[in-house]
Design an enzyme around this catalytic site. Structure first.
Site, short mmCIF file in Angstrom:
data_model
loop_
_atom_site.label_atom_id
_atom_site.label_comp_id
_atom_site.label_asym_id
_atom_site.label_seq_id
_atom_site.Cartn_x
_atom_site.Cartn_y
_atom_site.Cartn_z
N GLY A 46 70.56 -22.77 33.83
CA GLY A 46 70.66 -24.19 33.50
C GLY A 46 71.05 -24.98 34.74
O GLY A 46 71.56 -24.41 35.72
N GLN A 51 74.55 -31.99 39.52
CA GLN A 51 74.70 -30.85 40.44
C GLN A 51 73.81 -30.99 41.67
O GLN A 51 74.04 -30.30 42.67
CB GLN A 51 74.40 -29.52 39.73
N CYS A 94 79.08 -20.82 37.27
CA CYS A 94 78.50 -22.13 37.53
C CYS A 94 77.98 -22.15 38.96
O CYS A 94 78.67 -21.71 39.88
CB CYS A 94 79.55 -23.22 37.34
N LEU A 95 76.77 -22.66 39.14
CA LEU A 95 76.18 -22.72 40.48
C LEU A 95 76.98 -23.63 41.40
O LEU A 95 76.89 -23.48 42.62
CB LEU A 95 74.73 -23.23 40.39
N HIS A 136 77.84 -26.13 28.33
CA HIS A 136 78.18 -26.09 29.76
C HIS A 136 77.45 -27.22 30.51
O HIS A 136 78.05 -27.94 31.31
CB HIS A 136 77.81 -24.71 30.31
N GLU A 137 76.15 -27.38 30.23
CA GLU A 137 75.36 -28.39 30.94
C GLU A 137 75.75 -29.81 30.54
O GLU A 137 75.84 -30.70 31.38
CB GLU A 137 73.86 -28.18 30.70
N HIS A 140 78.70 -31.11 32.34
CA HIS A 140 78.42 -31.59 33.70
C HIS A 140 78.09 -33.09 33.70
O HIS A 140 78.40 -33.79 34.66
CB HIS A 140 77.24 -30.85 34.32
O1 GNR Z 1 73.26 -19.96 35.73
C1 GNR Z 1 74.21 -20.18 34.99
N1 GNR Z 1 74.67 -19.19 34.17
C2 GNR Z 1 75.59 -19.41 33.16
C3 GNR Z 1 76.19 -18.31 32.57
C4 GNR Z 1 77.09 -18.46 31.55
C5 GNR Z 1 77.41 -19.71 31.10
C6 GNR Z 1 76.84 -20.83 31.69
C7 GNR Z 1 75.92 -20.69 32.70
S1 GNR Z 1 75.18 -22.08 33.40
C8 GNR Z 1 74.89 -21.49 35.03
C9 GNR Z 1 74.15 -22.51 35.85
C10 GNR Z 1 74.98 -23.75 36.00
O2 GNR Z 1 75.95 -23.84 36.70
N2 GNR Z 1 74.63 -24.77 35.25
O3 GNR Z 1 75.36 -25.90 35.28
NI NI Z 2 77.35 -25.32 35.89
#
Ligand code: GNR
Ligand code: NI
Length: 171
Positions: A46, A51, A94-95, A136-137, A140
Site C-alpha cells: 500500500g 508518503q 511502513c515504507l 494503515h493507509e 497516513h
Molecule cells: O508494505 C507495507 N506492508 C504492510 C504490512 C503490514 C501492515 C501495513 C503495511 S502497509 C506497508 C506500506 C506502507 O507503508 N504503506 O503506507
Molecule cells: Ni505506511
C-alpha cells in the site's frame, strides 16, 4: 512510469492532514499511476499520497500474493464508515519507517467508502490483511503513523532512531 522518492520519518509532511480530491481528472490518474509504480518498486502492499509528498487523499494498494496476478486498487477520498468491536493484532511495517516491524491492534473488520478512478462511489467490507492495510493507509491521510499505537517507550525509541539518522545525514 515514474518512481517517486518515498518520504521517511521525521519528514513533517508525514504528520500533515491531506486535502480531499474534488474531481477525478488526468492529474489524479497520473498521480495514482506514479503511486502504483512507486509502491511496486519499493515493494509494498500500500502507499498513501503524503508518503511521496503529495498532500491529497489518494491511496493505492495491491494485496495480491506473489503467485497471483496483480490487483491494483486506487482509493480516492476514502472514509471508514464502520469499525468492528472485535480487534486483531497484526505485525505492521511502513515504507516511511523502513526496516522496523511491530505488532499493532486494530478493529478486525471495517466498511470503507471511496471513489474509484472512474469516479464511482464504492462501498467495501474488509477483513484480514485488507482491513489492516486500509486502516494503515487511511491513517497516513490524517498524519497518523502505526507507531502512534505503540507504547510511548517503543514509539520514542523509533522516533529517536530516525531523528538521529536525519541529523547525521545533515551534519
Ligand atoms: O508494505 C507495507 N506492508 C504492510 C504490512 C503490514 C501492515 C501495513 C503495511 S502497509 C506497508 C506500506 C506502507 O507503508 N504503506 O503506507
Ligand atoms: Ni505506511
Amino acid at each position: 512510469m515514474a518512481i517517486r522518492p518515498i518520504l521517511v520519518l521525521p519528514d513533517a509532511r508525514l504528520r500533515a492532514v491531506a486535502d480531499p480530491i474534488d474531481a477525478v481528472d488526468d492529474d489524479i490518474r497520473a498521480l495514482a499511476k506514479d503511486m502504483l509504480d512507486t509502491m511496486y518498486d519499493a515493494p509494498g502492499i500500500g502507499l498513501a499520497a503524503p508518503q511521496i509528498g503529495v498532500m491529497k487523499r489518494v491511496v493505492v494498494m495491491d494485496l495480491a500474493k506473489e503467485d497471483e496476478k496483480p490487483a491494483p486498487m486506487v482509493l480516492i477520498n476514502p472514509e471508514i464508515l464502520k469499525f468492528s468491536d472485535e480487534t486483531t493484532i497484526t505485525e505492521e511495517g511502513c515504507l516511511s519507517i523502513p526496516e522496523l516491524y511491530y505488532d499493532v491492534e486494530r478493529p478486525s473488520e471495517i466498511t470503507v467508502r471511496y471513489t474509484d478512478l472512474d469516479g464511482q462511489t464504492i462501498e467495501l467490507e474488509a477483513k484480514d490483511r485488507l482491513a489492516v492495510c486500509v486502516q494503515h493507509e487511511l491513517d497516513h491521510l490524517d498524519g497518523v503513523l502505526y507507531i502512534d499505537y505503540l507504547s510511548r517507550l517503543k514509539r520514542d525509541r523509533v522516533v529517536k532512531k530516525f531523528d538521529k539518522a536525519a541529523k547525521r545525514a545533515v551534519g
